[in-house]
Structure formats: structure tokens, C-alpha cells
Write a protein that holds these residues in place. Structure first.
Motif, PDB file in Angstrom:
ATOM      1  N   LEU A   1      26.712  48.285  -6.207  1.00  0.00           N
ATOM      2  CA  LEU A   1      25.653  48.672  -6.758  1.00  0.00           C
ATOM      3  C   LEU A   1      24.650  49.611  -6.076  1.00  0.00           C
ATOM      4  CD1 LEU A   1      23.319  48.190  -9.182  1.00  0.00           C
ATOM      5  CD2 LEU A   1      22.427  46.475  -8.154  1.00  0.00           C
ATOM      6  N   GLY A   2      24.413  49.323  -4.833  1.00  0.00           N
ATOM      7  CA  GLY A   2      23.674  50.445  -3.878  1.00  0.00           C
ATOM      8  C   GLY A   2      24.238  51.611  -3.957  1.00  0.00           C
ATOM      9  N   SER A   3      25.484  51.668  -3.719  1.00  0.00           N
ATOM     10  CA  SER A   3      26.030  53.118  -3.455  1.00  0.00           C
ATOM     11  C   SER A   3      25.932  53.818  -5.086  1.00  0.00           C
ATOM     12  CB  SER A   3      27.652  53.006  -3.273  1.00  0.00           C
ATOM     13  OG  SER A   3      28.418  52.612  -4.332  1.00  0.00           O
ATOM     14  N   LYS A   4      26.121  53.323  -5.948  1.00  0.00           N
ATOM     15  CA  LYS A   4      25.684  53.947  -7.338  1.00  0.00           C
ATOM     16  C   LYS A   4      24.294  54.097  -7.591  1.00  0.00           C
ATOM     17  CE  LYS A   4      28.778  51.012 -10.205  1.00  0.00           C
ATOM     18  NZ  LYS A   4      29.009  49.772 -11.224  1.00  0.00           N
ATOM     19  N   LEU A   5      23.344  53.469  -6.912  1.00  0.00           N
ATOM     20  CA  LEU A   5      21.901  53.768  -6.987  1.00  0.00           C
ATOM     21  C   LEU A   5      21.596  54.958  -6.002  1.00  0.00           C
ATOM     22  CD1 LEU A   5      20.200  50.186  -7.227  1.00  0.00           C
ATOM     23  CD2 LEU A   5      20.465  51.865  -9.067  1.00  0.00           C
ATOM     24  N   ARG A   6      22.312  54.983  -5.115  1.00  0.00           N
ATOM     25  CA  ARG A   6      22.009  56.158  -4.069  1.00  0.00           C
ATOM     26  C   ARG A   6      22.638  57.274  -4.618  1.00  0.00           C
ATOM     27  NH1 ARG A   6      23.368  52.308  -0.263  1.00  0.00           N
ATOM     28  NH2 ARG A   6      25.360  52.863  -0.238  1.00  0.00           N
ATOM     29  N   ARG A   7      23.541  57.263  -5.332  1.00  0.00           N
ATOM     30  CA  ARG A   7      24.145  58.536  -5.917  1.00  0.00           C
ATOM     31  C   ARG A   7      23.324  58.943  -6.941  1.00  0.00           C
ATOM     32  NH1 ARG A   7      27.599  59.568 -10.613  1.00  0.00           N
ATOM     33  NH2 ARG A   7      27.541  57.611 -11.009  1.00  0.00           N
ATOM     34  N   LEU A   8      22.850  58.090  -7.934  1.00  0.00           N
ATOM     35  CA  LEU A   8      22.006  58.467  -8.956  1.00  0.00           C
ATOM     36  C   LEU A   8      20.814  59.085  -8.612  1.00  0.00           C
ATOM     37  CD1 LEU A   8      22.490  55.734 -11.564  1.00  0.00           C
ATOM     38  CD2 LEU A   8      23.331  57.883 -11.659  1.00  0.00           C
ATOM     39  N   GLU A   9      20.068  58.439  -7.439  1.00  0.00           N
ATOM     40  CA  GLU A   9      19.155  59.159  -6.771  1.00  0.00           C
ATOM     41  C   GLU A   9      19.035  60.621  -6.205  1.00  0.00           C
ATOM     42  OE1 GLU A   9      17.589  56.521  -3.624  1.00  0.00           O
ATOM     43  OE2 GLU A   9      17.190  54.694  -5.174  1.00  0.00           O
ATOM     44  N   GLY A  10      20.191  60.570  -5.663  1.00  0.00           N
ATOM     45  CA  GLY A  10      20.759  62.098  -5.039  1.00  0.00           C
ATOM     46  C   GLY A  10      20.608  62.921  -6.206  1.00  0.00           C
ATOM     47  N   LYS A  11      21.360  62.616  -7.362  1.00  0.00           N
ATOM     48  CA  LYS A  11      21.401  63.391  -8.506  1.00  0.00           C
ATOM     49  C   LYS A  11      20.083  63.778  -8.961  1.00  0.00           C
ATOM     50  CE  LYS A  11      24.933  62.726 -11.476  1.00  0.00           C
ATOM     51  NZ  LYS A  11      25.649  63.773 -11.689  1.00  0.00           N
ATOM     52  N   ALA A  12      19.187  62.955  -9.325  1.00  0.00           N
ATOM     53  CA  ALA A  12      17.950  62.990  -9.857  1.00  0.00           C
ATOM     54  C   ALA A  12      17.151  64.053  -8.707  1.00  0.00           C
ATOM     55  CB  ALA A  12      17.026  61.890  -9.885  1.00  0.00           C
ATOM     56  N   LYS A  13      17.125  63.784  -7.637  1.00  0.00           N
ATOM     57  CA  LYS A  13      16.437  64.768  -6.723  1.00  0.00           C
ATOM     58  C   LYS A  13      17.056  66.178  -6.884  1.00  0.00           C
ATOM     59  CE  LYS A  13      15.377  64.837  -1.822  1.00  0.00           C
ATOM     60  NZ  LYS A  13      15.658  64.177  -0.362  1.00  0.00           N
TER      61      LYS A  13
END
Length: 140
Positions: free
Chosen positions: A114-126
């Protein structure tokens, strides 16, 4: 005894060598002297090889293995019989050493945390925000 690995050794009697004339250019030396070496090693009936190594060696040998399980290596790179003999033996030992290495265990597929999914999505949003700021300013 021919030492292959710390656990595998071959008896000299397991190897059969036959000398024949090499092919290719070389003039009188190649036409008159039997410098090529054909080394035969009976993989299927060798008491020196453990079963898993034997199976991998038969596969690694490919076309060089006969239907009876005999590995045939022909060496004719060098001008002298002794050098070709050493070359054939080295190639046999290299094949056996390669077969002695067990294959790695198969990869077991894993799922992203779950953490890796959230980090990926945060990076995409940024990244999306950075690209959005590059556009033309909105007109009022």
C-alpha cells in the motif's frame, strides 16, 4: 583423477580420445599430421557425476551429445596435438562446471504494498502539477 569441482572428479579411463586430421588451411602439416582431437565422455553412464549434474550436462551439450548420451568434443584450433588435447579437456571441464551450478529458484511474484502504491501516486500528482504550471495563464 581429473578435478572438476571440489566435489566432482573424473577418472582418466572415462575419457576416450581419438586423433584425426584437422580440416581447413594449413598446408602440409594439416594434410599429413593428425592434430585434431575428438574427445568422448559417456555422460549417461559416468559414475562420477551426480544425477542432477548429469541431466543438466545432457541439456547443455546440445548437438554434441549422441543418442546414447556420449558427449563428443572436437578440438582443432591449434597446430599441435597436445594443445588441441588440452583445449578439448578444458572445454569438457568448463561444460561440467557450468552444469554443476544449480539453477536459481523460480521467482515468486509479489504484489506492491500500500505504501509503494501511495508513493507512486504522490509522485505522479506532483509531476502532473509541475506540468500543469507550464501552460499558458488563464485569461479573465
Amino acid at each position: 583423477m581429473i578435478r572438476v569441482t571440489p566435489r566432482i572428479s573424473l577418472e582418466e579411463s572415462e575419457l576416450q580420445e581419438e586423433f584425426l586430421r584437422a580440416s581447413g588451411a594449413g598446408g602440409q602439416n594439416i594434410q599429413k599430421v593428425e592434430t585434431a582431437v575428438q574427445l568422448r565422455f559417456d555422460v549417461a553412464r559416468s559414475p562420477s557425476l551426480p544425477e542432477p549434474v548429469r541431466e543438466r550436462l545432457l541439456i547443455l551439450g546440445g548437438r554434441r551429445v549422441t543418442k546414447d548420451g556420449v558427449l563428443v568434443i572436437t578440438a582443432q584450433r591449434h597446430r599441435t596435438q597436445d594443445r588441441n588435447r588440452e583445449d578439448a579437456r578444458e572445454r569438457l571441464l568448463a561444460l561440467i562446471r557450468e552444469a554443476a551450478i544449480p539453477p536459481p529458484p523460480p521467482r515468486r511474484p509479489t504484489r506492491p504494498t500500500l505504501g509503494s502504491k501511495l508513493r507512486r501516486l504522490e509522485g505522479k500528482a506532483k509531476r502532473s502539477g509541475v506540468k500543469a504550471m507550464r501552460g499558458k495563464p488563464a485569461s479573465d
